[in-house]
Design a protein around this motif. Sequence first.
Motif, PDB file in Angstrom:
ATOM      1  N   LEU A  26     -28.282  -9.685  60.454  1.00 41.80           N
ATOM      2  CA  LEU A  26     -27.956  -8.277  60.265  1.00 41.80           C
ATOM      3  C   LEU A  26     -26.442  -8.172  60.283  1.00 41.80           C
ATOM      4  CD1 LEU A  26     -28.604  -5.258  60.097  1.00 41.80           C
ATOM      5  CD2 LEU A  26     -28.811  -5.273  62.600  1.00 41.80           C
ATOM      6  N   HIS A  27     -25.862  -7.698  59.190  1.00 42.19           N
ATOM      7  CA  HIS A  27     -24.406  -7.542  59.092  1.00 42.19           C
ATOM      8  C   HIS A  27     -24.068  -6.080  59.294  1.00 42.19           C
ATOM      9  CE1 HIS A  27     -20.606  -6.842  56.849  1.00 42.19           C
ATOM     10  NE2 HIS A  27     -20.265  -7.935  57.495  1.00 42.19           N
ATOM     11  N   ILE A  28     -23.264  -5.789  60.313  1.00 40.87           N
ATOM     12  CA  ILE A  28     -22.827  -4.428  60.598  1.00 40.87           C
ATOM     13  C   ILE A  28     -21.323  -4.381  60.380  1.00 40.87           C
ATOM     14  CG2 ILE A  28     -22.639  -2.622  62.357  1.00 40.87           C
ATOM     15  CD1 ILE A  28     -25.044  -4.024  63.765  1.00 40.87           C
ATOM     16  N   GLN A  29     -20.870  -3.378  59.629  1.00 37.29           N
ATOM     17  CA  GLN A  29     -19.444  -3.248  59.320  1.00 37.29           C
ATOM     18  C   GLN A  29     -18.908  -1.971  59.950  1.00 37.29           C
ATOM     19  OE1 GLN A  29     -17.353  -5.370  57.334  1.00 37.29           O
ATOM     20  NE2 GLN A  29     -15.833  -4.074  58.293  1.00 37.29           N
ATOM     21  N   HIS A  30     -17.975  -2.096  60.889  1.00 33.84           N
ATOM     22  CA  HIS A  30     -17.289  -0.919  61.423  1.00 33.84           C
ATOM     23  C   HIS A  30     -16.252  -0.462  60.402  1.00 33.84           C
ATOM     24  CE1 HIS A  30     -18.008  -1.626  66.025  1.00 33.84           C
ATOM     25  NE2 HIS A  30     -19.098  -1.261  65.389  1.00 33.84           N
ATOM     26  N   GLU A  31     -16.115   0.833  60.229  1.00 36.32           N
ATOM     27  CA  GLU A  31     -15.097   1.382  59.333  1.00 36.32           C
ATOM     28  C   GLU A  31     -13.727   1.402  60.002  1.00 36.32           C
ATOM     29  OE1 GLU A  31     -15.571   2.035  56.106  1.00 36.32           O
ATOM     30  OE2 GLU A  31     -17.583   1.246  56.454  1.00 36.32           O
ATOM     31  N   GLU A  32     -13.707   1.534  61.318  1.00 33.71           N
ATOM     32  CA  GLU A  32     -12.470   1.531  62.100  1.00 33.71           C
ATOM     33  C   GLU A  32     -12.618   0.514  63.215  1.00 33.71           C
ATOM     34  OE1 GLU A  32     -11.615   5.392  63.664  1.00 33.71           O
ATOM     35  OE2 GLU A  32     -11.555   6.324  61.693  1.00 33.71           O
ATOM     36  N   ASN A  33     -11.496  -0.091  63.595  1.00 29.12           N
ATOM     37  CA  ASN A  33     -11.513  -1.041  64.704  1.00 29.12           C
ATOM     38  C   ASN A  33     -11.811  -0.292  65.990  1.00 29.12           C
ATOM     39  OD1 ASN A  33      -9.708  -2.461  67.021  1.00 29.12           O
ATOM     40  ND2 ASN A  33     -10.707  -3.933  65.691  1.00 29.12           N
ATOM     41  N   CYS A  34     -12.844  -0.737  66.695  1.00 23.73           N
ATOM     42  CA  CYS A  34     -13.285  -0.075  67.926  1.00 23.73           C
ATOM     43  C   CYS A  34     -13.093  -0.960  69.151  1.00 23.73           C
ATOM     44  CB  CYS A  34     -14.755   0.309  67.815  1.00 23.73           C
ATOM     45  SG  CYS A  34     -15.124   1.407  66.448  1.00 23.73           S
ATOM     46  N   GLY A  35     -12.762  -2.222  68.947  1.00 24.65           N
ATOM     47  CA  GLY A  35     -12.570  -3.137  70.058  1.00 24.65           C
ATOM     48  C   GLY A  35     -13.797  -3.995  70.314  1.00 24.65           C
ATOM     49  N   LEU A  36     -13.585  -5.054  71.057  1.00 24.79           N
ATOM     50  CA  LEU A  36     -14.629  -6.046  71.313  1.00 24.79           C
ATOM     51  C   LEU A  36     -15.845  -5.463  72.021  1.00 24.79           C
ATOM     52  CD1 LEU A  36     -15.618  -8.963  71.270  1.00 24.79           C
ATOM     53  CD2 LEU A  36     -14.293  -9.360  73.361  1.00 24.79           C
ATOM     54  N   VAL A  37     -15.612  -4.647  73.027  1.00 27.58           N
ATOM     55  CA  VAL A  37     -16.732  -4.087  73.786  1.00 27.58           C
ATOM     56  C   VAL A  37     -17.618  -3.233  72.883  1.00 27.58           C
ATOM     57  CG1 VAL A  37     -17.359  -2.513  75.657  1.00 27.58           C
ATOM     58  CG2 VAL A  37     -15.538  -4.176  75.997  1.00 27.58           C
ATOM     59  N   GLU A  38     -17.015  -2.401  72.051  1.00 32.30           N
ATOM     60  CA  GLU A  38     -17.811  -1.550  71.159  1.00 32.30           C
ATOM     61  C   GLU A  38     -18.512  -2.375  70.087  1.00 32.30           C
ATOM     62  OE1 GLU A  38     -19.765   1.727  70.268  1.00 32.30           O
ATOM     63  OE2 GLU A  38     -18.363   1.550  71.947  1.00 32.30           O
ATOM     64  N   ALA A  39     -17.888  -3.438  69.614  1.00 37.79           N
ATOM     65  CA  ALA A  39     -18.544  -4.324  68.635  1.00 37.79           C
ATOM     66  C   ALA A  39     -19.785  -4.959  69.268  1.00 37.79           C
ATOM     67  CB  ALA A  39     -17.577  -5.404  68.157  1.00 37.79           C
ATOM     68  N   ARG A  40     -19.670  -5.367  70.505  1.00 38.93           N
ATOM     69  CA  ARG A  40     -20.841  -5.930  71.208  1.00 38.93           C
ATOM     70  C   ARG A  40     -21.898  -4.850  71.434  1.00 38.93           C
ATOM     71  NH1 ARG A  40     -17.550  -9.444  75.715  1.00 38.93           N
ATOM     72  NH2 ARG A  40     -17.112 -11.231  74.380  1.00 38.93           N
ATOM     73  N   ARG A  41     -21.453  -3.666  71.827  1.00 39.17           N
ATOM     74  CA  ARG A  41     -22.385  -2.568  72.071  1.00 39.17           C
ATOM     75  C   ARG A  41     -23.131  -2.198  70.787  1.00 39.17           C
ATOM     76  NH1 ARG A  41     -19.094   1.322  74.682  1.00 39.17           N
ATOM     77  NH2 ARG A  41     -19.476   0.112  76.548  1.00 39.17           N
ATOM     78  N   THR A  42     -22.429  -2.164  69.676  1.00 43.35           N
ATOM     79  CA  THR A  42     -23.056  -1.857  68.392  1.00 43.35           C
ATOM     80  C   THR A  42     -24.132  -2.881  68.077  1.00 43.35           C
ATOM     81  OG1 THR A  42     -21.046  -0.832  67.539  1.00 43.35           O
ATOM     82  CG2 THR A  42     -22.643  -1.580  65.916  1.00 43.35           C
ATOM     83  N   ALA A  43     -23.812  -4.157  68.242  1.00 40.81           N
ATOM     84  CA  ALA A  43     -24.785  -5.225  67.962  1.00 40.81           C
ATOM     85  C   ALA A  43     -25.987  -5.115  68.894  1.00 40.81           C
ATOM     86  CB  ALA A  43     -24.123  -6.596  68.109  1.00 40.81           C
ATOM     87  N   GLY A  44     -25.731  -4.825  70.163  1.00 35.63           N
ATOM     88  CA  GLY A  44     -26.813  -4.747  71.142  1.00 35.63           C
ATOM     89  C   GLY A  44     -27.744  -3.578  70.937  1.00 35.63           C
ATOM     90  N   SER A  45     -27.254  -2.530  70.298  1.00 31.04           N
ATOM     91  CA  SER A  45     -28.094  -1.354  70.094  1.00 31.04           C
ATOM     92  C   SER A  45     -28.812  -1.379  68.749  1.00 31.04           C
ATOM     93  CB  SER A  45     -27.249  -0.076  70.198  1.00 31.04           C
ATOM     94  OG  SER A  45     -26.311  -0.022  69.147  1.00 31.04           O
ATOM     95  N   SER A  46     -28.619  -2.454  67.994  1.00 28.90           N
ATOM     96  CA  SER A  46     -29.255  -2.548  66.661  1.00 28.90           C
ATOM     97  C   SER A  46     -30.656  -3.091  66.739  1.00 28.90           C
ATOM     98  CB  SER A  46     -28.437  -3.461  65.763  1.00 28.90           C
ATOM     99  OG  SER A  46     -27.171  -2.875  65.591  1.00 28.90           O
TER     100      SER A  46
END
Length: 96
Positions: free
Chosen positions: A76-96
């Motif tokens: 699953l490839h998720i693309q953030h439109e804005e840089n949110c930082g490492l914690v938010e990138a992990r949180r996004t992946a974990g909530s998918s």
Amino acid sequence: MSPAISVCIPVYGTESSLLNCLHSVAAQQGFESAGLEIIMTDDASPASCATKSQENQLSSAQIVSQFQQTSPWPVLHIQHEENCGLVEARRTAGSS
């Protein structure tokens, strides 16, 4: 049936090593019976990350597409439109 194991990979400007990372995850033993999914979050990597020696560097989406042609594991490839930082990138992946 949902996979038993999810591997979350946050990416920011590390596309040069992403394909090796994906192959390394896929090469691990023991996932056959449990099932595996890979969740890759690109945290708005800047387009200028490529050095002059890497002018033909692929985007994370292109790398994932290339990997999926030979891998049995879904990505699953998720693309953030804005840089949110490492914690938010992990949180996004974990909530998918």
